[in-house]
Design an enzyme around this catalytic site. Structure first.
Site, mmCIF file in Angstrom:
data_model
loop_
_atom_site.group_PDB
_atom_site.id
_atom_site.type_symbol
_atom_site.label_atom_id
_atom_site.label_comp_id
_atom_site.label_asym_id
_atom_site.label_seq_id
_atom_site.Cartn_x
_atom_site.Cartn_y
_atom_site.Cartn_z
ATOM 1 N N ASP A 1 71.437 45.883 2.239
ATOM 2 C CA ASP A 1 70.269 45.386 2.978
ATOM 3 C C ASP A 1 70.575 43.992 3.518
ATOM 4 O O ASP A 1 71.550 43.342 3.111
ATOM 5 C CB ASP A 1 69.046 45.343 2.056
ATOM 6 C CG ASP A 1 67.726 45.246 2.816
ATOM 7 O OD1 ASP A 1 67.750 45.256 4.072
ATOM 8 O OD2 ASP A 1 66.677 45.154 2.161
ATOM 9 N N LYS A 2 69.692 43.567 4.422
ATOM 10 C CA LYS A 2 69.734 42.214 4.987
ATOM 11 C C LYS A 2 68.358 41.610 4.805
ATOM 12 O O LYS A 2 67.349 42.312 4.897
ATOM 13 C CB LYS A 2 70.065 42.328 6.483
ATOM 14 C CG LYS A 2 70.172 41.053 7.255
ATOM 15 C CD LYS A 2 69.016 40.530 8.058
ATOM 16 C CE LYS A 2 67.988 41.350 8.696
ATOM 17 N NZ LYS A 2 66.945 40.581 9.422
ATOM 18 N N HIS A 3 68.317 40.330 4.523
ATOM 19 C CA HIS A 3 67.012 39.660 4.463
ATOM 20 C C HIS A 3 67.078 38.385 5.286
ATOM 21 O O HIS A 3 68.025 37.608 5.167
ATOM 22 C CB HIS A 3 66.648 39.310 3.014
ATOM 23 C CG HIS A 3 65.324 38.615 2.924
ATOM 24 N ND1 HIS A 3 64.125 39.299 2.878
ATOM 25 C CD2 HIS A 3 65.010 37.299 2.910
ATOM 26 C CE1 HIS A 3 63.134 38.433 2.833
ATOM 27 N NE2 HIS A 3 63.638 37.217 2.857
ATOM 28 N N SER A 4 66.066 38.188 6.124
ATOM 29 C CA SER A 4 65.991 36.956 6.912
ATOM 30 C C SER A 4 64.893 36.078 6.336
ATOM 31 O O SER A 4 63.854 36.586 5.898
ATOM 32 C CB SER A 4 65.672 37.310 8.370
ATOM 33 O OG SER A 4 65.066 36.209 9.014
ATOM 34 N N LYS B 1 62.422 41.048 -5.256
ATOM 35 C CA LYS B 1 62.133 42.282 -4.492
ATOM 36 C C LYS B 1 63.438 42.979 -4.104
ATOM 37 O O LYS B 1 63.525 44.205 -4.102
ATOM 38 C CB LYS B 1 61.309 41.935 -3.247
ATOM 39 C CG LYS B 1 59.887 41.524 -3.606
ATOM 40 C CD LYS B 1 59.117 40.965 -2.433
ATOM 41 C CE LYS B 1 59.497 39.556 -2.116
ATOM 42 N NZ LYS B 1 58.502 38.739 -1.450
ATOM 43 N N LYS B 2 64.452 42.204 -3.767
ATOM 44 C CA LYS B 2 65.740 42.807 -3.375
ATOM 45 C C LYS B 2 66.420 43.440 -4.589
ATOM 46 O O LYS B 2 67.033 44.499 -4.472
ATOM 47 C CB LYS B 2 66.644 41.751 -2.730
ATOM 48 C CG LYS B 2 66.100 41.228 -1.416
ATOM 49 C CD LYS B 2 66.010 42.337 -0.382
ATOM 50 C CE LYS B 2 65.232 41.943 0.848
ATOM 51 N NZ LYS B 2 64.949 43.098 1.730
ATOM 52 N N ARG C 1 50.749 30.794 -5.107
ATOM 53 C CA ARG C 1 51.475 29.699 -4.439
ATOM 54 C C ARG C 1 50.897 29.409 -3.062
ATOM 55 O O ARG C 1 50.796 28.259 -2.630
ATOM 56 C CB ARG C 1 52.958 30.065 -4.293
ATOM 57 C CG ARG C 1 53.721 30.025 -5.612
ATOM 58 C CD ARG C 1 55.062 30.713 -5.462
ATOM 59 N NE ARG C 1 55.863 30.158 -4.398
ATOM 60 C CZ ARG C 1 56.716 30.860 -3.635
ATOM 61 N NH1 ARG C 1 56.864 32.158 -3.824
ATOM 62 N NH2 ARG C 1 57.410 30.283 -2.694
ATOM 63 N N SER D 1 61.284 34.711 -5.522
ATOM 64 C CA SER D 1 60.365 35.605 -4.814
ATOM 65 C C SER D 1 61.149 36.594 -3.938
ATOM 66 O O SER D 1 60.947 37.811 -4.008
ATOM 67 C CB SER D 1 59.419 34.755 -3.964
ATOM 68 O OG SER D 1 58.650 35.566 -3.126
ATOM 69 N N THR E 1 58.724 42.330 10.320
ATOM 70 C CA THR E 1 59.292 43.611 10.759
ATOM 71 C C THR E 1 58.263 44.742 10.671
ATOM 72 O O THR E 1 58.195 45.604 11.549
ATOM 73 C CB THR E 1 60.536 43.918 9.890
ATOM 74 O OG1 THR E 1 61.475 42.865 10.108
ATOM 75 C CG2 THR E 1 61.172 45.238 10.257
HETATM 76 N N1 URA Z 1 59.474 35.176 1.538
HETATM 77 C C1 URA Z 1 59.177 35.630 0.288
HETATM 78 O O1 URA Z 1 59.216 36.813 0.017
HETATM 79 N N2 URA Z 1 58.849 34.723 -0.640
HETATM 80 C C2 URA Z 1 58.804 33.388 -0.408
HETATM 81 O O2 URA Z 1 58.511 32.637 -1.321
HETATM 82 C C3 URA Z 1 59.099 32.941 0.903
HETATM 83 C C4 URA Z 1 59.447 33.858 1.853
#
Ligand code: URA
Length: 468
Positions: A111-114, A218-219, A199, A214, A151
Site C-alpha cells: 500500500d501507499k499512504h500520503s 491502520k496500516k 485530538r 494514528s 480518496t
Molecule cells: N491522518 C491520520 O490518519 N491520522 C493523523 O493523526 C493525521 C493524519
C-alpha cells in the site's frame, strides 16, 4: 494470482509474508491506573510498552475516559515519545481491533499512504499500476481532512461505487482486480478512531508521535507486507517545512519498521497542486485521463511512478521496478485493473470509456485570468484546497455533504507564463455566487511576478528502511 497479470516476477512464489501480531506483555506497569500513566508522561518519563498497551486497551473498552485520553494526548504533545514508546502506541492501537490476514494470496500485499495534499489523486492511478505489476493492493483510504482532499470522496463521485463493502466483497475485489480502494471499517484500529476524534477537538492533532501511531495503526491492521509513504512538504502540506516533514517521515519509517512492516518514505513537494485539477469528480477525470494516456500532468506522473517503483523495491522485486511501473501504465494494463475494480465494487462497467456520461458536471464553468501578466512565482496551495471546500467540494463539519462536481481545473503551475489567453485556472461551481468567491480565492492564492522563482525539487528526500 489475479487475472490479467503479465508483469509479475512473483508468479509461482509462495506468499512469504510475515503478519506481525503481538499481544500485551506483562510487567509491573500494566496495571497502573490511567491517571498514573498520564502523570508519568506529563512529568516527562518514558512509558513502558505494557503501560501504553493497557491505557489504549482501556480507551477501547471504555475504562479510560475521553477526558483522560485528552490529557494523555496533551502530555504526549508536550513531552514527545521515544521510538520504543511510539512503536508500543502504534501496536496497541492496531490491537484494539482486528488485523487482516492476506496469507492466502500468492504475491506481496502493499500500500501507499500520503500525508495529504491538494490535487493529490495518486492513489487512483497507483493502486491499479501496482496491481498490473502483480502485487495486491488493499487500500483503505480516508475522507478529506481540512484543506486536503480524500480518496474516498473522489470515489463517491463514481455512481454505484461501494466505498464500504463487506469483508467478503473487499477480499473478492482484491483477489480479482488486484486492488480495491475502500473506506476504513469499524473494526480496524477502533482506538485510533476514538483518539483521533478526541485530538481533533483538543488541539492535539499536530503531534508527530500521535500522527505516527494514528496512520500506522491502520496500516498495520490492514495486514500489509510493504508500505510506501508519501510525506508532503510545502504550502499545501500539513507539515509546511522540510525539517518537520523529515521529522514525520523519519518517525513513520522507524516506527513502521520497528513494528514489523517494511516501509520507506518519499518526501514530495506540495508547494503547488500535484494534479492540474482539485475537486472530486475533476480529479477522477484527471486520473482516468492519466491511466488511458489521454493526458498526464508531468509532476503527477513522476510522483506516482517514483512511489510505485519504491514500493515494488521494498517487496524485493527482482526486476527493474521503474521499468515495470512504466510498462504497466504505458501498456494499458493499469487502466484495465482500474476498470475491473470500479465494476466489481458496483460502478459502471463502461466507466473508463464513458466517464463523461457517468461523472456529474458543475452547471457553471468559468476561466479565471490573473489581473497582471507575468509568471507564477508562488502558490498558496492550502488556499486552493480551502477554495474547493468553499465551493462545496469538501467539509467544514464532519456531517456536511459534498458536491462532487465542483472544484478547480486547468490550474497553472509554478513558473507558468500567464497572458490574457492563458488563465490561472477554471472554476467549476454550483452557482454564480460560489463562482465569484472561487474566482476571488484563486486569484488571491497566486503570486505573479516578472520572473519565475527557482523550482522546488519535486522529490525532496527519500528515507529507506533502517539497515537498507
Ligand atoms: N491522518 C491520520 O490518519 N491520522 C493523523 O493523526 C493525521 C493524519
Amino acid at each position: 494470482m489475479h487475472p490479467g497479470v503479465s508483469l509479475s516476477p512473483f508468479a509461482g512464489r509462495g506468499p512469504g509474508w510475515r503478519f506481525v501480531r503481538t499481544g500485551p506483555t506483562q510487567s509491573s506497569t500494566h496495571d497502573l491506573p490511567p491517571q498514573e500513566t498520564i502523570i508519568r508522561k506529563r512529568d516527562g518519563l518514558a512509558l513502558a510498552p505494557d503501560e501504553i498497551a493497557a491505557f489504549i486497551a482501556g480507551l477501547a473498552a471504555g475504562t479510560v475516559s475521553h477526558a483522560q485520553a485528552a490529557a494523555f494526548a496533551m502530555a504526549v504533545f508536550f513531552r514527545d515519545m521515544t521510538t520504543t514508546e511510539r512503536v508500543a502506541l502504534t501496536k496497541a492501537m492496531r490491537d484494539s481491533g482486528s488485523v487482516l490476514d492476506w496469507s492466502d494470496l500468492d504475491a506481496p500485499v502493499v500500500d501507499k499512504h500520503s500525508t495529504g495534499g491538494v490535487g493529490d489523486n495518486v492513489s487512483l492511478m497507483l493502486a491499479p499500476i501496482l496491481a498490473a505489476c502483480g502485487v495486491y493492493v488493499p487500500m483503505i483510504s480516508g475522507r478529506g481532512l481540512g484543506h486536503t482532499g480524500g480518496t474516498l470522496d473522489k470515489f463517491d463521485s463514481i455512481p454505484g461505487y461501494v466505498t464500504q463493502p463487506d469483508n467478503a466483497l473487499f477480499r473478492h475485489v482484491v483477489r480479482e482486480a488486484g486492488c480495491a480502494i475502500i473506506g476504513q471499517t469499524a473494526d480496524l484500529a477502533p482506538a485510533d478512531k476514538l483518539l483521533y476524534a478526541i485530538r481533533d477537538v483538543t488541539g492535539t492533532v499536530e503531534s508527530i508521535p500521535l500522527i505516527t501511531a494514528s496512520i500506522l495503526s491502520k496500516k498495520l491492521a490492514a495486514g500489509l507486507g510493504a508500505l510506501i509513504l508519501d510525506v508532503k512538504t510545502g504550502s499545501g502540506a500539513f507539515m509546511p517545512t522540510l525539517e518537520r516533514s523529515r521529522a514525520l517521515a523519519d518517525s513513520l519509517v522507524s516506527v513502521a519498521n520497528g513494528a514489523g512492516l517494511r516501509t520507506g518514505a518519499i518526501i514530495t513537494d506540495m508547494n503547488e497542486p500535484l494534479a492540474s485539477a482539485a475537486g472530486n469528480a475533476l480529479e477522477v477525470r484527471n486520473a482516468v485521463d492519466f491511466l488511458t494516456g489521454a493526458r498526464q500532468d508531468p509532476r503527477l506522473r513522476e510522483v506516482t511512478l517514483a512511489l510505485g517503483a519504491a514500493v515494488l523495491e521494498l517487496t524485493g522485486y527482482s526486476g527493474d521496478a521503474r521499468q515495470a511501473v512504466e510498462r504497466a501504465l504505458g501498456g494499458g494494463l493499469a487502466v484495465e485493473h482500474f476498470s475491473r475494480m470500479v465494476a466489481l465494487l458496483g460502478g459502471p462497467a463502461d466507466f473508463v470509456t464513458a466517464m463523461d456520461r457517468h461523472l456529474r458536471a458543475a452547471p457553471l464553468v468559468r476561466d479565471v485570468y490573473a489581473e497582471t501578466e507575468g509568471r507564477v512565482v508562488a502558490i498558496d496551495t492550502r488556499a486552493i484546497g480551502m477554495g474547493v471546500v468553499a465551493l462545496g467540494g469538501g467539509r467544514t463539519l464532519p456531517t456536511d455533504t459534498i458536491d462532487h462536481a465542483v472544484g478547480y481545473g486547468r490550474l497553472a503551475g509554478l513558473g507558468a507564463e500567464l497572458s490574457p489567453l492563458v488563465p490561472l485556472g477554471r472554476v467549476h461551481a454550483r452557482d454564480q455566487n460560489a463562482a465569484d468567491e472561487a474566482e476571488h480565492r484563486l486569484r488571491a492564492a497566486y503570486l505573479i511576478g516578472p520572473d519565475a522563482a527557482p523550482p522546488h525539487p519535486l522529490i525532496a528526500d527519500r528515507i529507506a528502511p533502517p539497515g537498507d
